[in-house]
Scaffold this motif. Sequence first.
Motif, PDB file in Angstrom:
ATOM      1  N   ASP A  71      14.826 -26.883  45.777  1.00  3.81           N
ATOM      2  CA  ASP A  71      15.482 -26.440  46.658  1.00  3.81           C
ATOM      3  C   ASP A  71      16.337 -27.867  47.233  1.00  3.81           C
ATOM      4  O   ASP A  71      17.715 -27.581  47.308  1.00  3.81           O
ATOM      5  CB  ASP A  71      14.843 -26.022  47.820  1.00  3.81           C
ATOM      6  CG  ASP A  71      14.110 -24.756  47.637  1.00  3.81           C
ATOM      7  OD1 ASP A  71      14.840 -23.868  47.275  1.00  3.81           O
ATOM      8  OD2 ASP A  71      13.026 -24.641  47.998  1.00  3.81           O
ATOM      9  N   TYR A  74      18.757 -28.026  44.021  1.00  4.20           N
ATOM     10  CA  TYR A  74      19.842 -26.851  44.034  1.00  4.20           C
ATOM     11  C   TYR A  74      20.952 -27.484  44.974  1.00  4.20           C
ATOM     12  O   TYR A  74      22.064 -27.502  44.687  1.00  4.20           O
ATOM     13  CB  TYR A  74      19.011 -25.768  44.462  1.00  4.20           C
ATOM     14  CG  TYR A  74      19.863 -24.723  44.594  1.00  4.20           C
ATOM     15  CD1 TYR A  74      20.676 -24.159  43.533  1.00  4.20           C
ATOM     16  CD2 TYR A  74      20.077 -24.199  46.049  1.00  4.20           C
ATOM     17  CE1 TYR A  74      21.328 -22.987  43.998  1.00  4.20           C
ATOM     18  CE2 TYR A  74      21.040 -22.891  46.143  1.00  4.20           C
ATOM     19  CZ  TYR A  74      21.795 -22.484  45.080  1.00  4.20           C
ATOM     20  OH  TYR A  74      22.600 -21.359  45.290  1.00  4.20           O
ATOM     21  N   LYS A  87      19.311 -19.219  40.701  1.00  4.24           N
ATOM     22  CA  LYS A  87      19.125 -19.742  41.769  1.00  4.24           C
ATOM     23  C   LYS A  87      17.718 -20.211  41.915  1.00  4.24           C
ATOM     24  O   LYS A  87      16.825 -19.344  41.295  1.00  4.24           O
ATOM     25  CB  LYS A  87      19.348 -19.303  43.259  1.00  4.24           C
ATOM     26  CG  LYS A  87      20.757 -18.876  43.344  1.00  4.24           C
ATOM     27  CD  LYS A  87      21.290 -18.117  44.455  1.00  4.24           C
ATOM     28  CE  LYS A  87      22.739 -18.002  44.695  1.00  4.24           C
ATOM     29  NZ  LYS A  87      23.081 -17.353  45.907  1.00  4.24           N
TER      30      LYS A  87
END
Length: 120
Positions: A71, A74, A87
């Motif tokens: 995360d 990302y 994602k």
Amino acid sequence: MKLGEVGFLTNDVVRLAAFYKFLLEIENGSDDSVHQTIIAEETMLTIYNDGSSKNNQNQNICIAFTVDDVDKEYERLLKKGVKIIDKPATRPWGAKNMSFSDPDGNTVYLRSFSENVKEG
């Protein structure tokens, strides 16, 4: 036997090497436009131009990196404007994966494993 090197052939060594230096948070001290080696732990990532023209339609190869926090990576990639394919999502086997395209269109995966899931 150990994997000694992963290499990317490209028309633009400086651009692709800069992307992977950003991704890996490594500086190799080179701005060579023909050949650059980026060393991360025990594996070398080599980016070079062998003089032939590349079509940048690399659909048969991908590369995966294991990271501590998918995360976090990302968000870092979004800020850089990287083209995200998938994602972050937890897979049935427990790994959390995401994928994106590098500047030449190669698919790159980032993955992290919870303490309950072993890599491999």
